[in-house]
Design a protein around this motif. Structure first.
Motif, PDB file in Angstrom:
ATOM      1  N   TRP A 138       0.887  -1.051   0.184  1.00 53.25           N
ATOM      2  CA  TRP A 138      -0.074   0.039   0.199  1.00 53.25           C
ATOM      3  C   TRP A 138       0.903   1.301   0.081  1.00 53.25           C
ATOM      4  CZ3 TRP A 138      -1.658   3.197   4.531  1.00 53.25           C
ATOM      5  CH2 TRP A 138      -2.714   4.169   4.208  1.00 53.25           C
ATOM      6  N   LEU A 139       1.881   1.380   0.747  1.00 48.90           N
ATOM      7  CA  LEU A 139       2.669   2.357   1.080  1.00 48.90           C
ATOM      8  C   LEU A 139       3.618   2.537  -0.603  1.00 48.90           C
ATOM      9  CD1 LEU A 139       4.305   1.962   4.628  1.00 48.90           C
ATOM     10  CD2 LEU A 139       2.830   3.958   3.800  1.00 48.90           C
ATOM     11  N   TYR A 140       4.055   1.622  -0.864  1.00 47.79           N
ATOM     12  CA  TYR A 140       4.686   1.703  -2.404  1.00 47.79           C
ATOM     13  C   TYR A 140       3.591   2.260  -3.628  1.00 47.79           C
ATOM     14  CZ  TYR A 140       9.286  -0.228  -1.643  1.00 47.79           C
ATOM     15  OH  TYR A 140      10.528  -0.236  -1.220  1.00 47.79           O
ATOM     16  N   ARG A 141       2.308   1.721  -3.443  1.00 46.33           N
ATOM     17  CA  ARG A 141       1.253   2.405  -4.395  1.00 46.33           C
ATOM     18  C   ARG A 141       1.151   3.861  -4.132  1.00 46.33           C
ATOM     19  NH1 ARG A 141      -3.197  -0.304  -6.545  1.00 46.33           N
ATOM     20  NH2 ARG A 141      -4.914   1.043  -7.175  1.00 46.33           N
ATOM     21  N   ILE A 142       1.166   4.260  -2.928  1.00 43.23           N
ATOM     22  CA  ILE A 142       1.379   5.659  -2.440  1.00 43.23           C
ATOM     23  C   ILE A 142       2.319   6.471  -3.231  1.00 43.23           C
ATOM     24  CG2 ILE A 142       0.878   7.511  -0.877  1.00 43.23           C
ATOM     25  CD1 ILE A 142      -0.603   5.558   0.939  1.00 43.23           C
ATOM     26  N   ALA A 143       3.455   5.725  -2.790  1.00 40.75           N
ATOM     27  CA  ALA A 143       4.816   6.315  -3.094  1.00 40.75           C
ATOM     28  C   ALA A 143       5.032   6.443  -4.657  1.00 40.75           C
ATOM     29  CB  ALA A 143       6.065   5.813  -2.612  1.00 40.75           C
ATOM     30  N   THR A 144       4.551   5.556  -5.478  1.00 43.41           N
ATOM     31  CA  THR A 144       4.547   5.466  -6.990  1.00 43.41           C
ATOM     32  C   THR A 144       3.969   6.702  -7.437  1.00 43.41           C
ATOM     33  OG1 THR A 144       5.114   3.186  -6.886  1.00 43.41           O
ATOM     34  CG2 THR A 144       4.232   4.310  -8.846  1.00 43.41           C
ATOM     35  N   ASN A 145       2.540   6.756  -7.122  1.00 41.72           N
ATOM     36  CA  ASN A 145       1.737   8.078  -7.385  1.00 41.72           C
ATOM     37  C   ASN A 145       2.079   9.099  -7.138  1.00 41.72           C
ATOM     38  OD1 ASN A 145      -0.122   6.295  -8.566  1.00 41.72           O
ATOM     39  ND2 ASN A 145      -1.120   5.963  -6.602  1.00 41.72           N
ATOM     40  N   VAL A 146       2.695   9.459  -5.898  1.00 41.15           N
ATOM     41  CA  VAL A 146       3.483  10.704  -5.750  1.00 41.15           C
ATOM     42  C   VAL A 146       4.653  11.110  -6.635  1.00 41.15           C
ATOM     43  CG1 VAL A 146       4.857  11.959  -4.026  1.00 41.15           C
ATOM     44  CG2 VAL A 146       2.720  10.647  -3.199  1.00 41.15           C
ATOM     45  N   CYS A 147       5.456   9.965  -6.747  1.00 44.82           N
ATOM     46  CA  CYS A 147       6.521  10.053  -7.687  1.00 44.82           C
ATOM     47  C   CYS A 147       6.073  10.372  -9.220  1.00 44.82           C
ATOM     48  CB  CYS A 147       7.316   8.993  -7.829  1.00 44.82           C
ATOM     49  SG  CYS A 147       8.453   8.768  -6.364  1.00 44.82           S
ATOM     50  N   LEU A 148       5.117   9.989  -9.623  1.00 51.30           N
ATOM     51  CA  LEU A 148       4.480  10.009 -11.085  1.00 51.30           C
ATOM     52  C   LEU A 148       3.734  11.604 -11.279  1.00 51.30           C
ATOM     53  CD1 LEU A 148       2.545   6.344 -11.822  1.00 51.30           C
ATOM     54  CD2 LEU A 148       5.018   7.478 -12.619  1.00 51.30           C
ATOM     55  N   ASP A 149       3.270  12.031 -10.003  1.00 51.33           N
ATOM     56  CA  ASP A 149       2.946  13.331 -10.115  1.00 51.33           C
ATOM     57  C   ASP A 149       4.097  14.107 -10.219  1.00 51.33           C
ATOM     58  OD1 ASP A 149       0.197  12.397  -9.728  1.00 51.33           O
ATOM     59  OD2 ASP A 149      -0.035  12.694  -7.715  1.00 51.33           O
ATOM     60  N   GLN A 150       5.147  14.193  -9.362  1.00 46.74           N
ATOM     61  CA  GLN A 150       6.074  14.793  -9.336  1.00 46.74           C
ATOM     62  C   GLN A 150       6.805  14.866 -10.719  1.00 46.74           C
ATOM     63  OE1 GLN A 150       9.060  15.139  -6.424  1.00 46.74           O
ATOM     64  NE2 GLN A 150       7.780  14.742  -4.608  1.00 46.74           N
ATOM     65  N   LEU A 151       6.869  13.848 -11.553  1.00 52.57           N
ATOM     66  CA  LEU A 151       7.406  13.662 -12.582  1.00 52.57           C
ATOM     67  C   LEU A 151       6.770  14.491 -13.759  1.00 52.57           C
ATOM     68  CD1 LEU A 151       9.217  10.175 -12.371  1.00 52.57           C
ATOM     69  CD2 LEU A 151      10.525  12.209 -12.342  1.00 52.57           C
ATOM     70  N   SER A 152       5.471  14.446 -13.866  1.00 54.95           N
ATOM     71  CA  SER A 152       4.653  14.760 -14.773  1.00 54.95           C
ATOM     72  C   SER A 152       5.200  16.260 -15.369  1.00 54.95           C
ATOM     73  CB  SER A 152       3.260  15.101 -14.194  1.00 54.95           C
ATOM     74  OG  SER A 152       2.356  15.507 -15.392  1.00 54.95           O
ATOM     75  N   GLY A 153       5.584  16.276 -16.485  1.00 56.09           N
ATOM     76  CA  GLY A 153       5.789  17.367 -17.002  1.00 56.09           C
ATOM     77  C   GLY A 153       7.452  17.925 -16.942  1.00 56.09           C
ATOM     78  N   ARG A 154       8.013  17.285 -15.914  1.00 56.43           N
ATOM     79  CA  ARG A 154       9.327  17.697 -15.804  1.00 56.43           C
ATOM     80  C   ARG A 154      10.424  17.105 -17.013  1.00 56.43           C
ATOM     81  NH1 ARG A 154      10.909  16.856  -9.394  1.00 56.43           N
ATOM     82  NH2 ARG A 154       9.317  17.927  -8.745  1.00 56.43           N
ATOM     83  N   GLN A 155      11.445  17.975 -17.186  1.00 58.41           N
ATOM     84  CA  GLN A 155      12.493  17.530 -17.930  1.00 58.41           C
ATOM     85  C   GLN A 155      13.304  16.584 -17.049  1.00 58.41           C
ATOM     86  OE1 GLN A 155      14.746  20.992 -19.370  1.00 58.41           O
ATOM     87  NE2 GLN A 155      13.468  21.090 -21.057  1.00 58.41           N
ATOM     88  N   ARG A 156      13.956  15.350 -17.860  1.00 58.20           N
ATOM     89  CA  ARG A 156      14.642  14.635 -17.132  1.00 58.20           C
ATOM     90  C   ARG A 156      16.037  15.148 -16.454  1.00 58.20           C
ATOM     91  NH1 ARG A 156      19.185  12.252 -19.626  1.00 58.20           N
ATOM     92  NH2 ARG A 156      19.524  12.642 -21.812  1.00 58.20           N
ATOM     93  N   ARG A 157      16.548  14.693 -15.257  1.00 58.53           N
ATOM     94  CA  ARG A 157      17.660  14.908 -14.790  1.00 58.53           C
ATOM     95  C   ARG A 157      18.811  14.412 -15.470  1.00 58.53           C
ATOM     96  NH1 ARG A 157      17.883  17.389  -9.376  1.00 58.53           N
ATOM     97  NH2 ARG A 157      15.787  17.868  -8.567  1.00 58.53           N
ATOM     98  N   ALA A 158      19.992  14.992 -15.258  1.00 56.48           N
ATOM     99  CA  ALA A 158      21.392  14.126 -16.085  1.00 56.48           C
ATOM    100  C   ALA A 158      22.685  14.472 -15.687  1.00 56.48           C
ATOM    101  CB  ALA A 158      21.108  14.831 -17.655  1.00 56.48           C
ATOM    102  N   LEU A 159      23.589  13.972 -15.859  1.00 57.63           N
ATOM    103  CA  LEU A 159      24.710  14.171 -15.624  1.00 57.63           C
ATOM    104  C   LEU A 159      25.522  14.819 -16.805  1.00 57.63           C
ATOM    105  CD1 LEU A 159      25.925  10.858 -14.027  1.00 57.63           C
ATOM    106  CD2 LEU A 159      25.344  12.950 -12.696  1.00 57.63           C
ATOM    107  N   PRO A 160      26.645  15.690 -16.479  1.00 66.97           N
ATOM    108  CA  PRO A 160      27.292  16.539 -17.661  1.00 66.97           C
ATOM    109  C   PRO A 160      27.604  15.778 -18.662  1.00 66.97           C
ATOM    110  CG  PRO A 160      27.877  17.306 -15.344  1.00 66.97           C
ATOM    111  CD  PRO A 160      27.038  16.278 -15.130  1.00 66.97           C
ATOM    112  N   MET A 161      28.197  14.601 -18.609  1.00 68.31           N
ATOM    113  CA  MET A 161      28.479  13.728 -19.833  1.00 68.31           C
ATOM    114  C   MET A 161      27.207  13.491 -20.747  1.00 68.31           C
ATOM    115  SD  MET A 161      31.713  11.316 -18.373  1.00 68.31           S
ATOM    116  CE  MET A 161      30.821  10.893 -16.856  1.00 68.31           C
ATOM    117  N   ASP A 162      26.194  13.493 -20.035  1.00 65.47           N
ATOM    118  CA  ASP A 162      25.026  13.122 -20.695  1.00 65.47           C
ATOM    119  C   ASP A 162      24.528  14.336 -21.728  1.00 65.47           C
ATOM    120  OD1 ASP A 162      24.599  10.732 -19.399  1.00 65.47           O
ATOM    121  OD2 ASP A 162      23.324  11.620 -17.840  1.00 65.47           O
TER     122      ASP A 162
END
Length: 324
Positions: A61-85
């Motif tokens: 149940w907690l992982y279900r909540i955490a997954t939904n929170v993360c998906l909400d945070q990632l919505s519309g965001r650009q991906r994070r990277a490292l300089p060599m990327d």
């Protein structure tokens, strides 16, 4: 009020905090975003705990909540990277290379092992946990669409069954298997599949010699410990360097203000690491950079130097704010 406090401190929720932090970190690529996501997960779970009827395991149940929170945070965001990327070619070891800088939200950020690796896990499980937070793997995960990212982490890092993941994501087993196949293909193309390894005595000896050379600022001894293809990058700057010669040139040139630094060994992103405190005008030493080291064939192969600057990185990671 008493019932509210007791529910806030409910050990059934808090005992999962560390592993949820690791999951959210892999999803989001930021220790600080992960902390926010876990906090939101705990708040949502606290609010719903009274209605939780045990239809599924509390952990699921907690992982279900955490997954939904993360998906909400990632919505519309650009991906994070490292300089060599961002650039296929290394930069020159000159001051002008510092002209290009991006905000902290652009970069994959470090995390200390103690924040996500369980102290009481057996050594084999700890090795898996450490390998799955290595910078190269976390950076590669950011190339995956968010739901594929969740599927891969749940199936391959946490070892959930396909039907369990399907239930968590409100989808079908066929969709889960398809997403996993595509995610595996992407990571294979990027060469970023994790391979668990243990820290051995030779690695520790290498770190000791590396720290000794750095604190003495003996650059000849320092570069002798580097792999011939060693790289170094320094977020928030876009620049990155390749090869002992250029890294040594940088340290004797623009980086020479690091002379006289002291360091605090630690573990970060499943790797050897140390927190550097640079000499401050007027006395004392201030946080400067968290260096995460990757070892290959008995040499330092990658130096990821996350500069504190004005970001408060050390404080947010729980590292000392100064070193006397």
């Amino acid at each position: 009020m008493t019932s509210v406090v007791s529910r806030e401190l409910d050990p059934r929720l808090l005992e999962h905090r560390r592993e949820l932090t690791g999951y959210c970190y892999r999803m989001l690529g930021s220790a600080f975003d992960a902390d926010d996501a876990v906090q939101e997960t705990m708040v949502r779970a606290w609010r719903g705990l009274g209605d939780f009827e045990g239809r599924s395991a509390l952990r699921s149940w907690l992982y279900r909540i955490a997954t939904n929170v993360c998906l909400d945070q990632l919505s519309g965001r650009q991906r994070r990277a490292l300089p060599m990327d961002l650039s296929g070619s290394p930069w020159q070891p000159v001051e002008a290379s510092l002209a290009s800088r991006r905000p902290g939200t652009a970069w994959v950020e470090p995390i200390l092992d103690r924040q996500v690796v369980a102290d009481d896990a057996d050594p084999a499980e700890q090795a898996v946990q450490r390998e799955s937070i290595r910078l190269a793997f976390v950076a590669a995960l950011q190339h995956l669409p968010p739901r594929q990212r969740a599927v891969l982490l749940l199936r391959e890092v946490l070892r959930w069954k396909a039907d369990e993941v399907a239930q968590l994501l409100d989808t079908t087993v066929a969709s889960v298997n398809s997403a996993l196949q595509r995610a595996r293909a992407t990571l294979s193309d990027l060469g970023a599949r994790p391979e668990p390894r243990q820290l051995d005595d030779d690695d520790q000896d290498l770190l000791d010699r590396y720290v000794d050379a750095f604190e003495r600022y003996d650059i000849d001894a320092f570069v002798a410990l580097l792999h011939e293809d060693a790289t170094q990058h320094m977020p928030p700057y876009e620049m990155w360097l390749r090869g002992p010669a250029d890294i040594g040139t940088w340290m004797l040139g623009p980086g020479s203000k690091c002379r006289g630094s002291r360091v605090l060994p630690t573990r970060a992103n499943g790797s050897l690491a140390f927190a550097q405190y640079r000499a401050r005008e007027g006395g004392g030493r201030e946080p400067w950079a968290l260096h995460v080291l990757e070892v290959d064939a008995g040499r330092i192969a990658r130096i990821s130097s996350f500069l504190d600057l004005d970001t408060g990185l050390f404080v947010r990671l729980g590292l000392p704010a100064e070193l006397d």
